[in-house]
Design an enzyme around this catalytic site. Structure first.
Site, PDB file in Angstrom:
ATOM      1  N   LYS A 168      18.207 -21.416 -42.562  1.00  0.00           N
ATOM      2  CA  LYS A 168      16.950 -21.332 -41.817  1.00  0.00           C
ATOM      3  C   LYS A 168      17.144 -20.492 -40.555  1.00  0.00           C
ATOM      4  O   LYS A 168      16.293 -19.672 -40.202  1.00  0.00           O
ATOM      5  CB  LYS A 168      16.483 -22.750 -41.478  1.00  0.00           C
ATOM      6  CG  LYS A 168      15.210 -22.839 -40.666  1.00  0.00           C
ATOM      7  CD  LYS A 168      14.692 -24.261 -40.648  1.00  0.00           C
ATOM      8  CE  LYS A 168      15.596 -25.213 -39.905  1.00  0.00           C
ATOM      9  NZ  LYS A 168      15.480 -25.099 -38.428  1.00  0.00           N
TER      10      LYS A 168
ATOM     11  N   SER B 279      18.595 -24.377 -24.616  1.00  0.00           N
ATOM     12  CA  SER B 279      18.615 -24.153 -26.059  1.00  0.00           C
ATOM     13  C   SER B 279      18.924 -22.689 -26.356  1.00  0.00           C
ATOM     14  O   SER B 279      18.344 -21.778 -25.753  1.00  0.00           O
ATOM     15  CB  SER B 279      17.262 -24.522 -26.659  1.00  0.00           C
ATOM     16  OG  SER B 279      17.165 -24.047 -27.984  1.00  0.00           O
TER      17      SER B 279
ATOM     18  N   GLN C 207      17.933 -21.085 -28.696  1.00  0.00           N
ATOM     19  CA  GLN C 207      16.750 -20.424 -29.249  1.00  0.00           C
ATOM     20  C   GLN C 207      15.992 -19.638 -28.181  1.00  0.00           C
ATOM     21  O   GLN C 207      15.397 -18.612 -28.474  1.00  0.00           O
ATOM     22  CB  GLN C 207      15.842 -21.448 -29.918  1.00  0.00           C
ATOM     23  CG  GLN C 207      16.450 -22.063 -31.176  1.00  0.00           C
ATOM     24  CD  GLN C 207      15.620 -23.191 -31.739  1.00  0.00           C
ATOM     25  OE1 GLN C 207      14.509 -23.457 -31.282  1.00  0.00           O
ATOM     26  NE2 GLN C 207      16.149 -23.879 -32.735  1.00  0.00           N
TER      27      GLN C 207
ATOM     28  N   ASP D 271      23.253 -29.788 -34.498  1.00  0.00           N
ATOM     29  CA  ASP D 271      22.455 -30.181 -35.659  1.00  0.00           C
ATOM     30  C   ASP D 271      23.210 -31.037 -36.666  1.00  0.00           C
ATOM     31  O   ASP D 271      22.594 -31.627 -37.555  1.00  0.00           O
ATOM     32  CB  ASP D 271      21.900 -28.938 -36.372  1.00  0.00           C
ATOM     33  CG  ASP D 271      20.701 -28.347 -35.640  1.00  0.00           C
ATOM     34  OD1 ASP D 271      20.125 -29.047 -34.799  1.00  0.00           O
ATOM     35  OD2 ASP D 271      20.349 -27.186 -35.922  1.00  0.00           O
TER      36      ASP D 271
ATOM     37  N   LYS E  41      14.354 -32.215 -29.728  1.00  0.00           N
ATOM     38  CA  LYS E  41      14.185 -31.708 -31.090  1.00  0.00           C
ATOM     39  C   LYS E  41      12.904 -32.279 -31.702  1.00  0.00           C
ATOM     40  O   LYS E  41      12.018 -32.737 -30.993  1.00  0.00           O
ATOM     41  CB  LYS E  41      15.421 -32.065 -31.930  1.00  0.00           C
ATOM     42  CG  LYS E  41      16.704 -31.399 -31.458  1.00  0.00           C
ATOM     43  CD  LYS E  41      16.726 -29.922 -31.800  1.00  0.00           C
ATOM     44  CE  LYS E  41      18.086 -29.297 -31.520  1.00  0.00           C
ATOM     45  NZ  LYS E  41      18.144 -27.890 -31.961  1.00  0.00           N
TER      46      LYS E  41
END
Length: 409
Positions: A23, A145, A147, A292, A319
């Protein structure tokens, strides 16, 4: 959908599973292909997250609803900010409106982005009016994060002057940053990562290239959990994986040696084998670079009756759910002696697992999949089991292939 799970009768498994693309890699590759149409992608993830990412990238005006997909929210925030002429409102599920995005928005605004909050300051939904971003220097706290960081790095080569990103403090989730930089380099973008400064140089166009997405190591983690709880002699083959992985979760191969699981790398595959090695009774892991897999490891330790001390978990609270509190609640229901803080988790060695407990999943795909391996040790129910489609839609069918008895209630 509520499922009742029982593990294979003989507790020894010998089978092979093919897992679709990562992903994390898929979403990065999709964004890059939107910026540079010469990119082709193979082995793309079939997850909900990758699908909403692909759909979102095709929208120029109006509302983009990414549901529960946190990665898509962060990546599309960066993407639309740099798309002059596009104007969208980025929104998602109720939980998504509770997940902070201010750090990324502030960074993009400092580069010249035009972003406003539709409801609550610092949280989605956000309205973005795409701009030609010409400023090229920005800083972020290093422990945010990854991201947020990757969102900026992914759009950087399309910016007129590229980007120089300074990370202030101790960096976490380094593998995910390196994954992003490796993909940029694979398409011909020049980058550098020295000390706490990352530079991405501008690139007007790239030569045609095919990005092959490696299968998802996070998804592989559940088979590591199954193998650890299975009888010695169990052998599970997973495709398609490579030894020199871009994914931080590939540290599984090293971590699970503590639980008697040996990993052998073959031609685009890994073979997991449960040995008769004595399992370590106390296990200490810093998962700052691979948060994760924390849920899977915690459940594995409880299932084996061994203790663990997991650190580096500060990102788990924002999350799909507060994963630390969710783990505390669900493992306690099963009889675990567990304690959590805002960034650590401790489990005390125990004997016995309560039977026929219903696990709540909190709209979190990893809660459903991390607990499933416990069916090797006890009967189990999983509420809202369809949530696995977020990252791994084939999960329950693949467990059936391994001999799990799974019934819908």
């Amino acid at each position: 959908m509520k499922l009742h799970l029982t593990g294979p009768e003989n507790h020894q498994i010998k089978d092979a599973i093919t897992i679709t693309g990562s992903k994390s890699e898929s979403n990065r590759s999709l964004l890059l292909s939107a910026l540079f149409p010469n990119i082709e992608i193979t082995n793309l993830s079939n997850s909900d997250d990758a699908q909403v990412m692909a759909k979102g990238l095709q929208i120029s005006q109006g509302t983009v609803d990414i549901h529960h997909a946190g990665t898509a929210m962060r990546f599309l925030t960066g993407y639309f900010s740099a798309q002059e002429g596009k104007e969208v409102v980025l929104t998602g599920s109720k939980r998504m409106t509770e997940r902070p995005i201010k750090i990324l928005v502030d960074a993009l605004k400092s580069l010249g982005a035009e972003i406003s909050y539709v409801q609550d300051e610092g949280y989605p939904p956000i309205k973005i009016k795409g701009q030609n971003l010409v400023k090229d220097k920005v800083s972020l706290p290093a422990d945010v994060s990854s991201q947020y960081i990757s969102s900026l790095l992914l759009i950087a080569p399309s910016l007129e002057n590229g980007l120089e990103l300074e990370l202030v403090g101790k960096i976490t989730s380094v593998p995910y940053i390196k994954m992003t930089l490796a993909l940029l380099e694979e398409i011909g973008v020049e980058t550098s990562f020295k000390d706490n400064v990352i530079k991405v140089f501008p690139k007007n166009e790239i030569a045609p290239v095919t990005l092959v997405v490696e299968s998802d190591w996070s998804s592989a983690s559940y088979y590591y959990g199954i193998c650890a709880l299975a009888a010695p002699g169990t052998k599970i083959t997973l495709s398609a994986y490579k030894q020199q992985s871009l994914q931080g979760d590939s540290v599984l191969a090293e971590i699970y040696t503590s639980f008697g699981v040996e990993t052998t790398f073959g031609d685009n595959k890994i073979i997991l084998k449960k040995t008769d090695k004595e399992v370590d009774m106390e296990n200490v892991f810093d998962l700052a670079n691979a948060p994760d897999i924390a849920q899977t490891i915690a459940v594995t330790c409880f299932g084996l009756g061994v203790g663990c001390h997991l650190t580096g978990l500060h990102t788990l609270k924002i999350k799909e759910t507060d994963r630390l509190e969710a783990l505390h609640t669900e493992l306690t229901k099963l009889g675990a002696n567990i304690s959590v803080t805002d960034k650590e988790l401790d489990i005390v060695p125990s004997i016995g697992i309560l039977e026929n407990i219903a696990i709540d999943t909190y709209n979190d795909h990893r809660m459903a999949m991390a607990f499933a391996p416990l069916a090797m040790k006890t009967t189990l129910k999983v509420n809202d089991a369809e949530v696995v489609s977020k990252s791994y839609p084939d999960f329950w069918n693949d467990l059936r292939k391994l001999g799990f008895d799974i019934k819908e209630l």
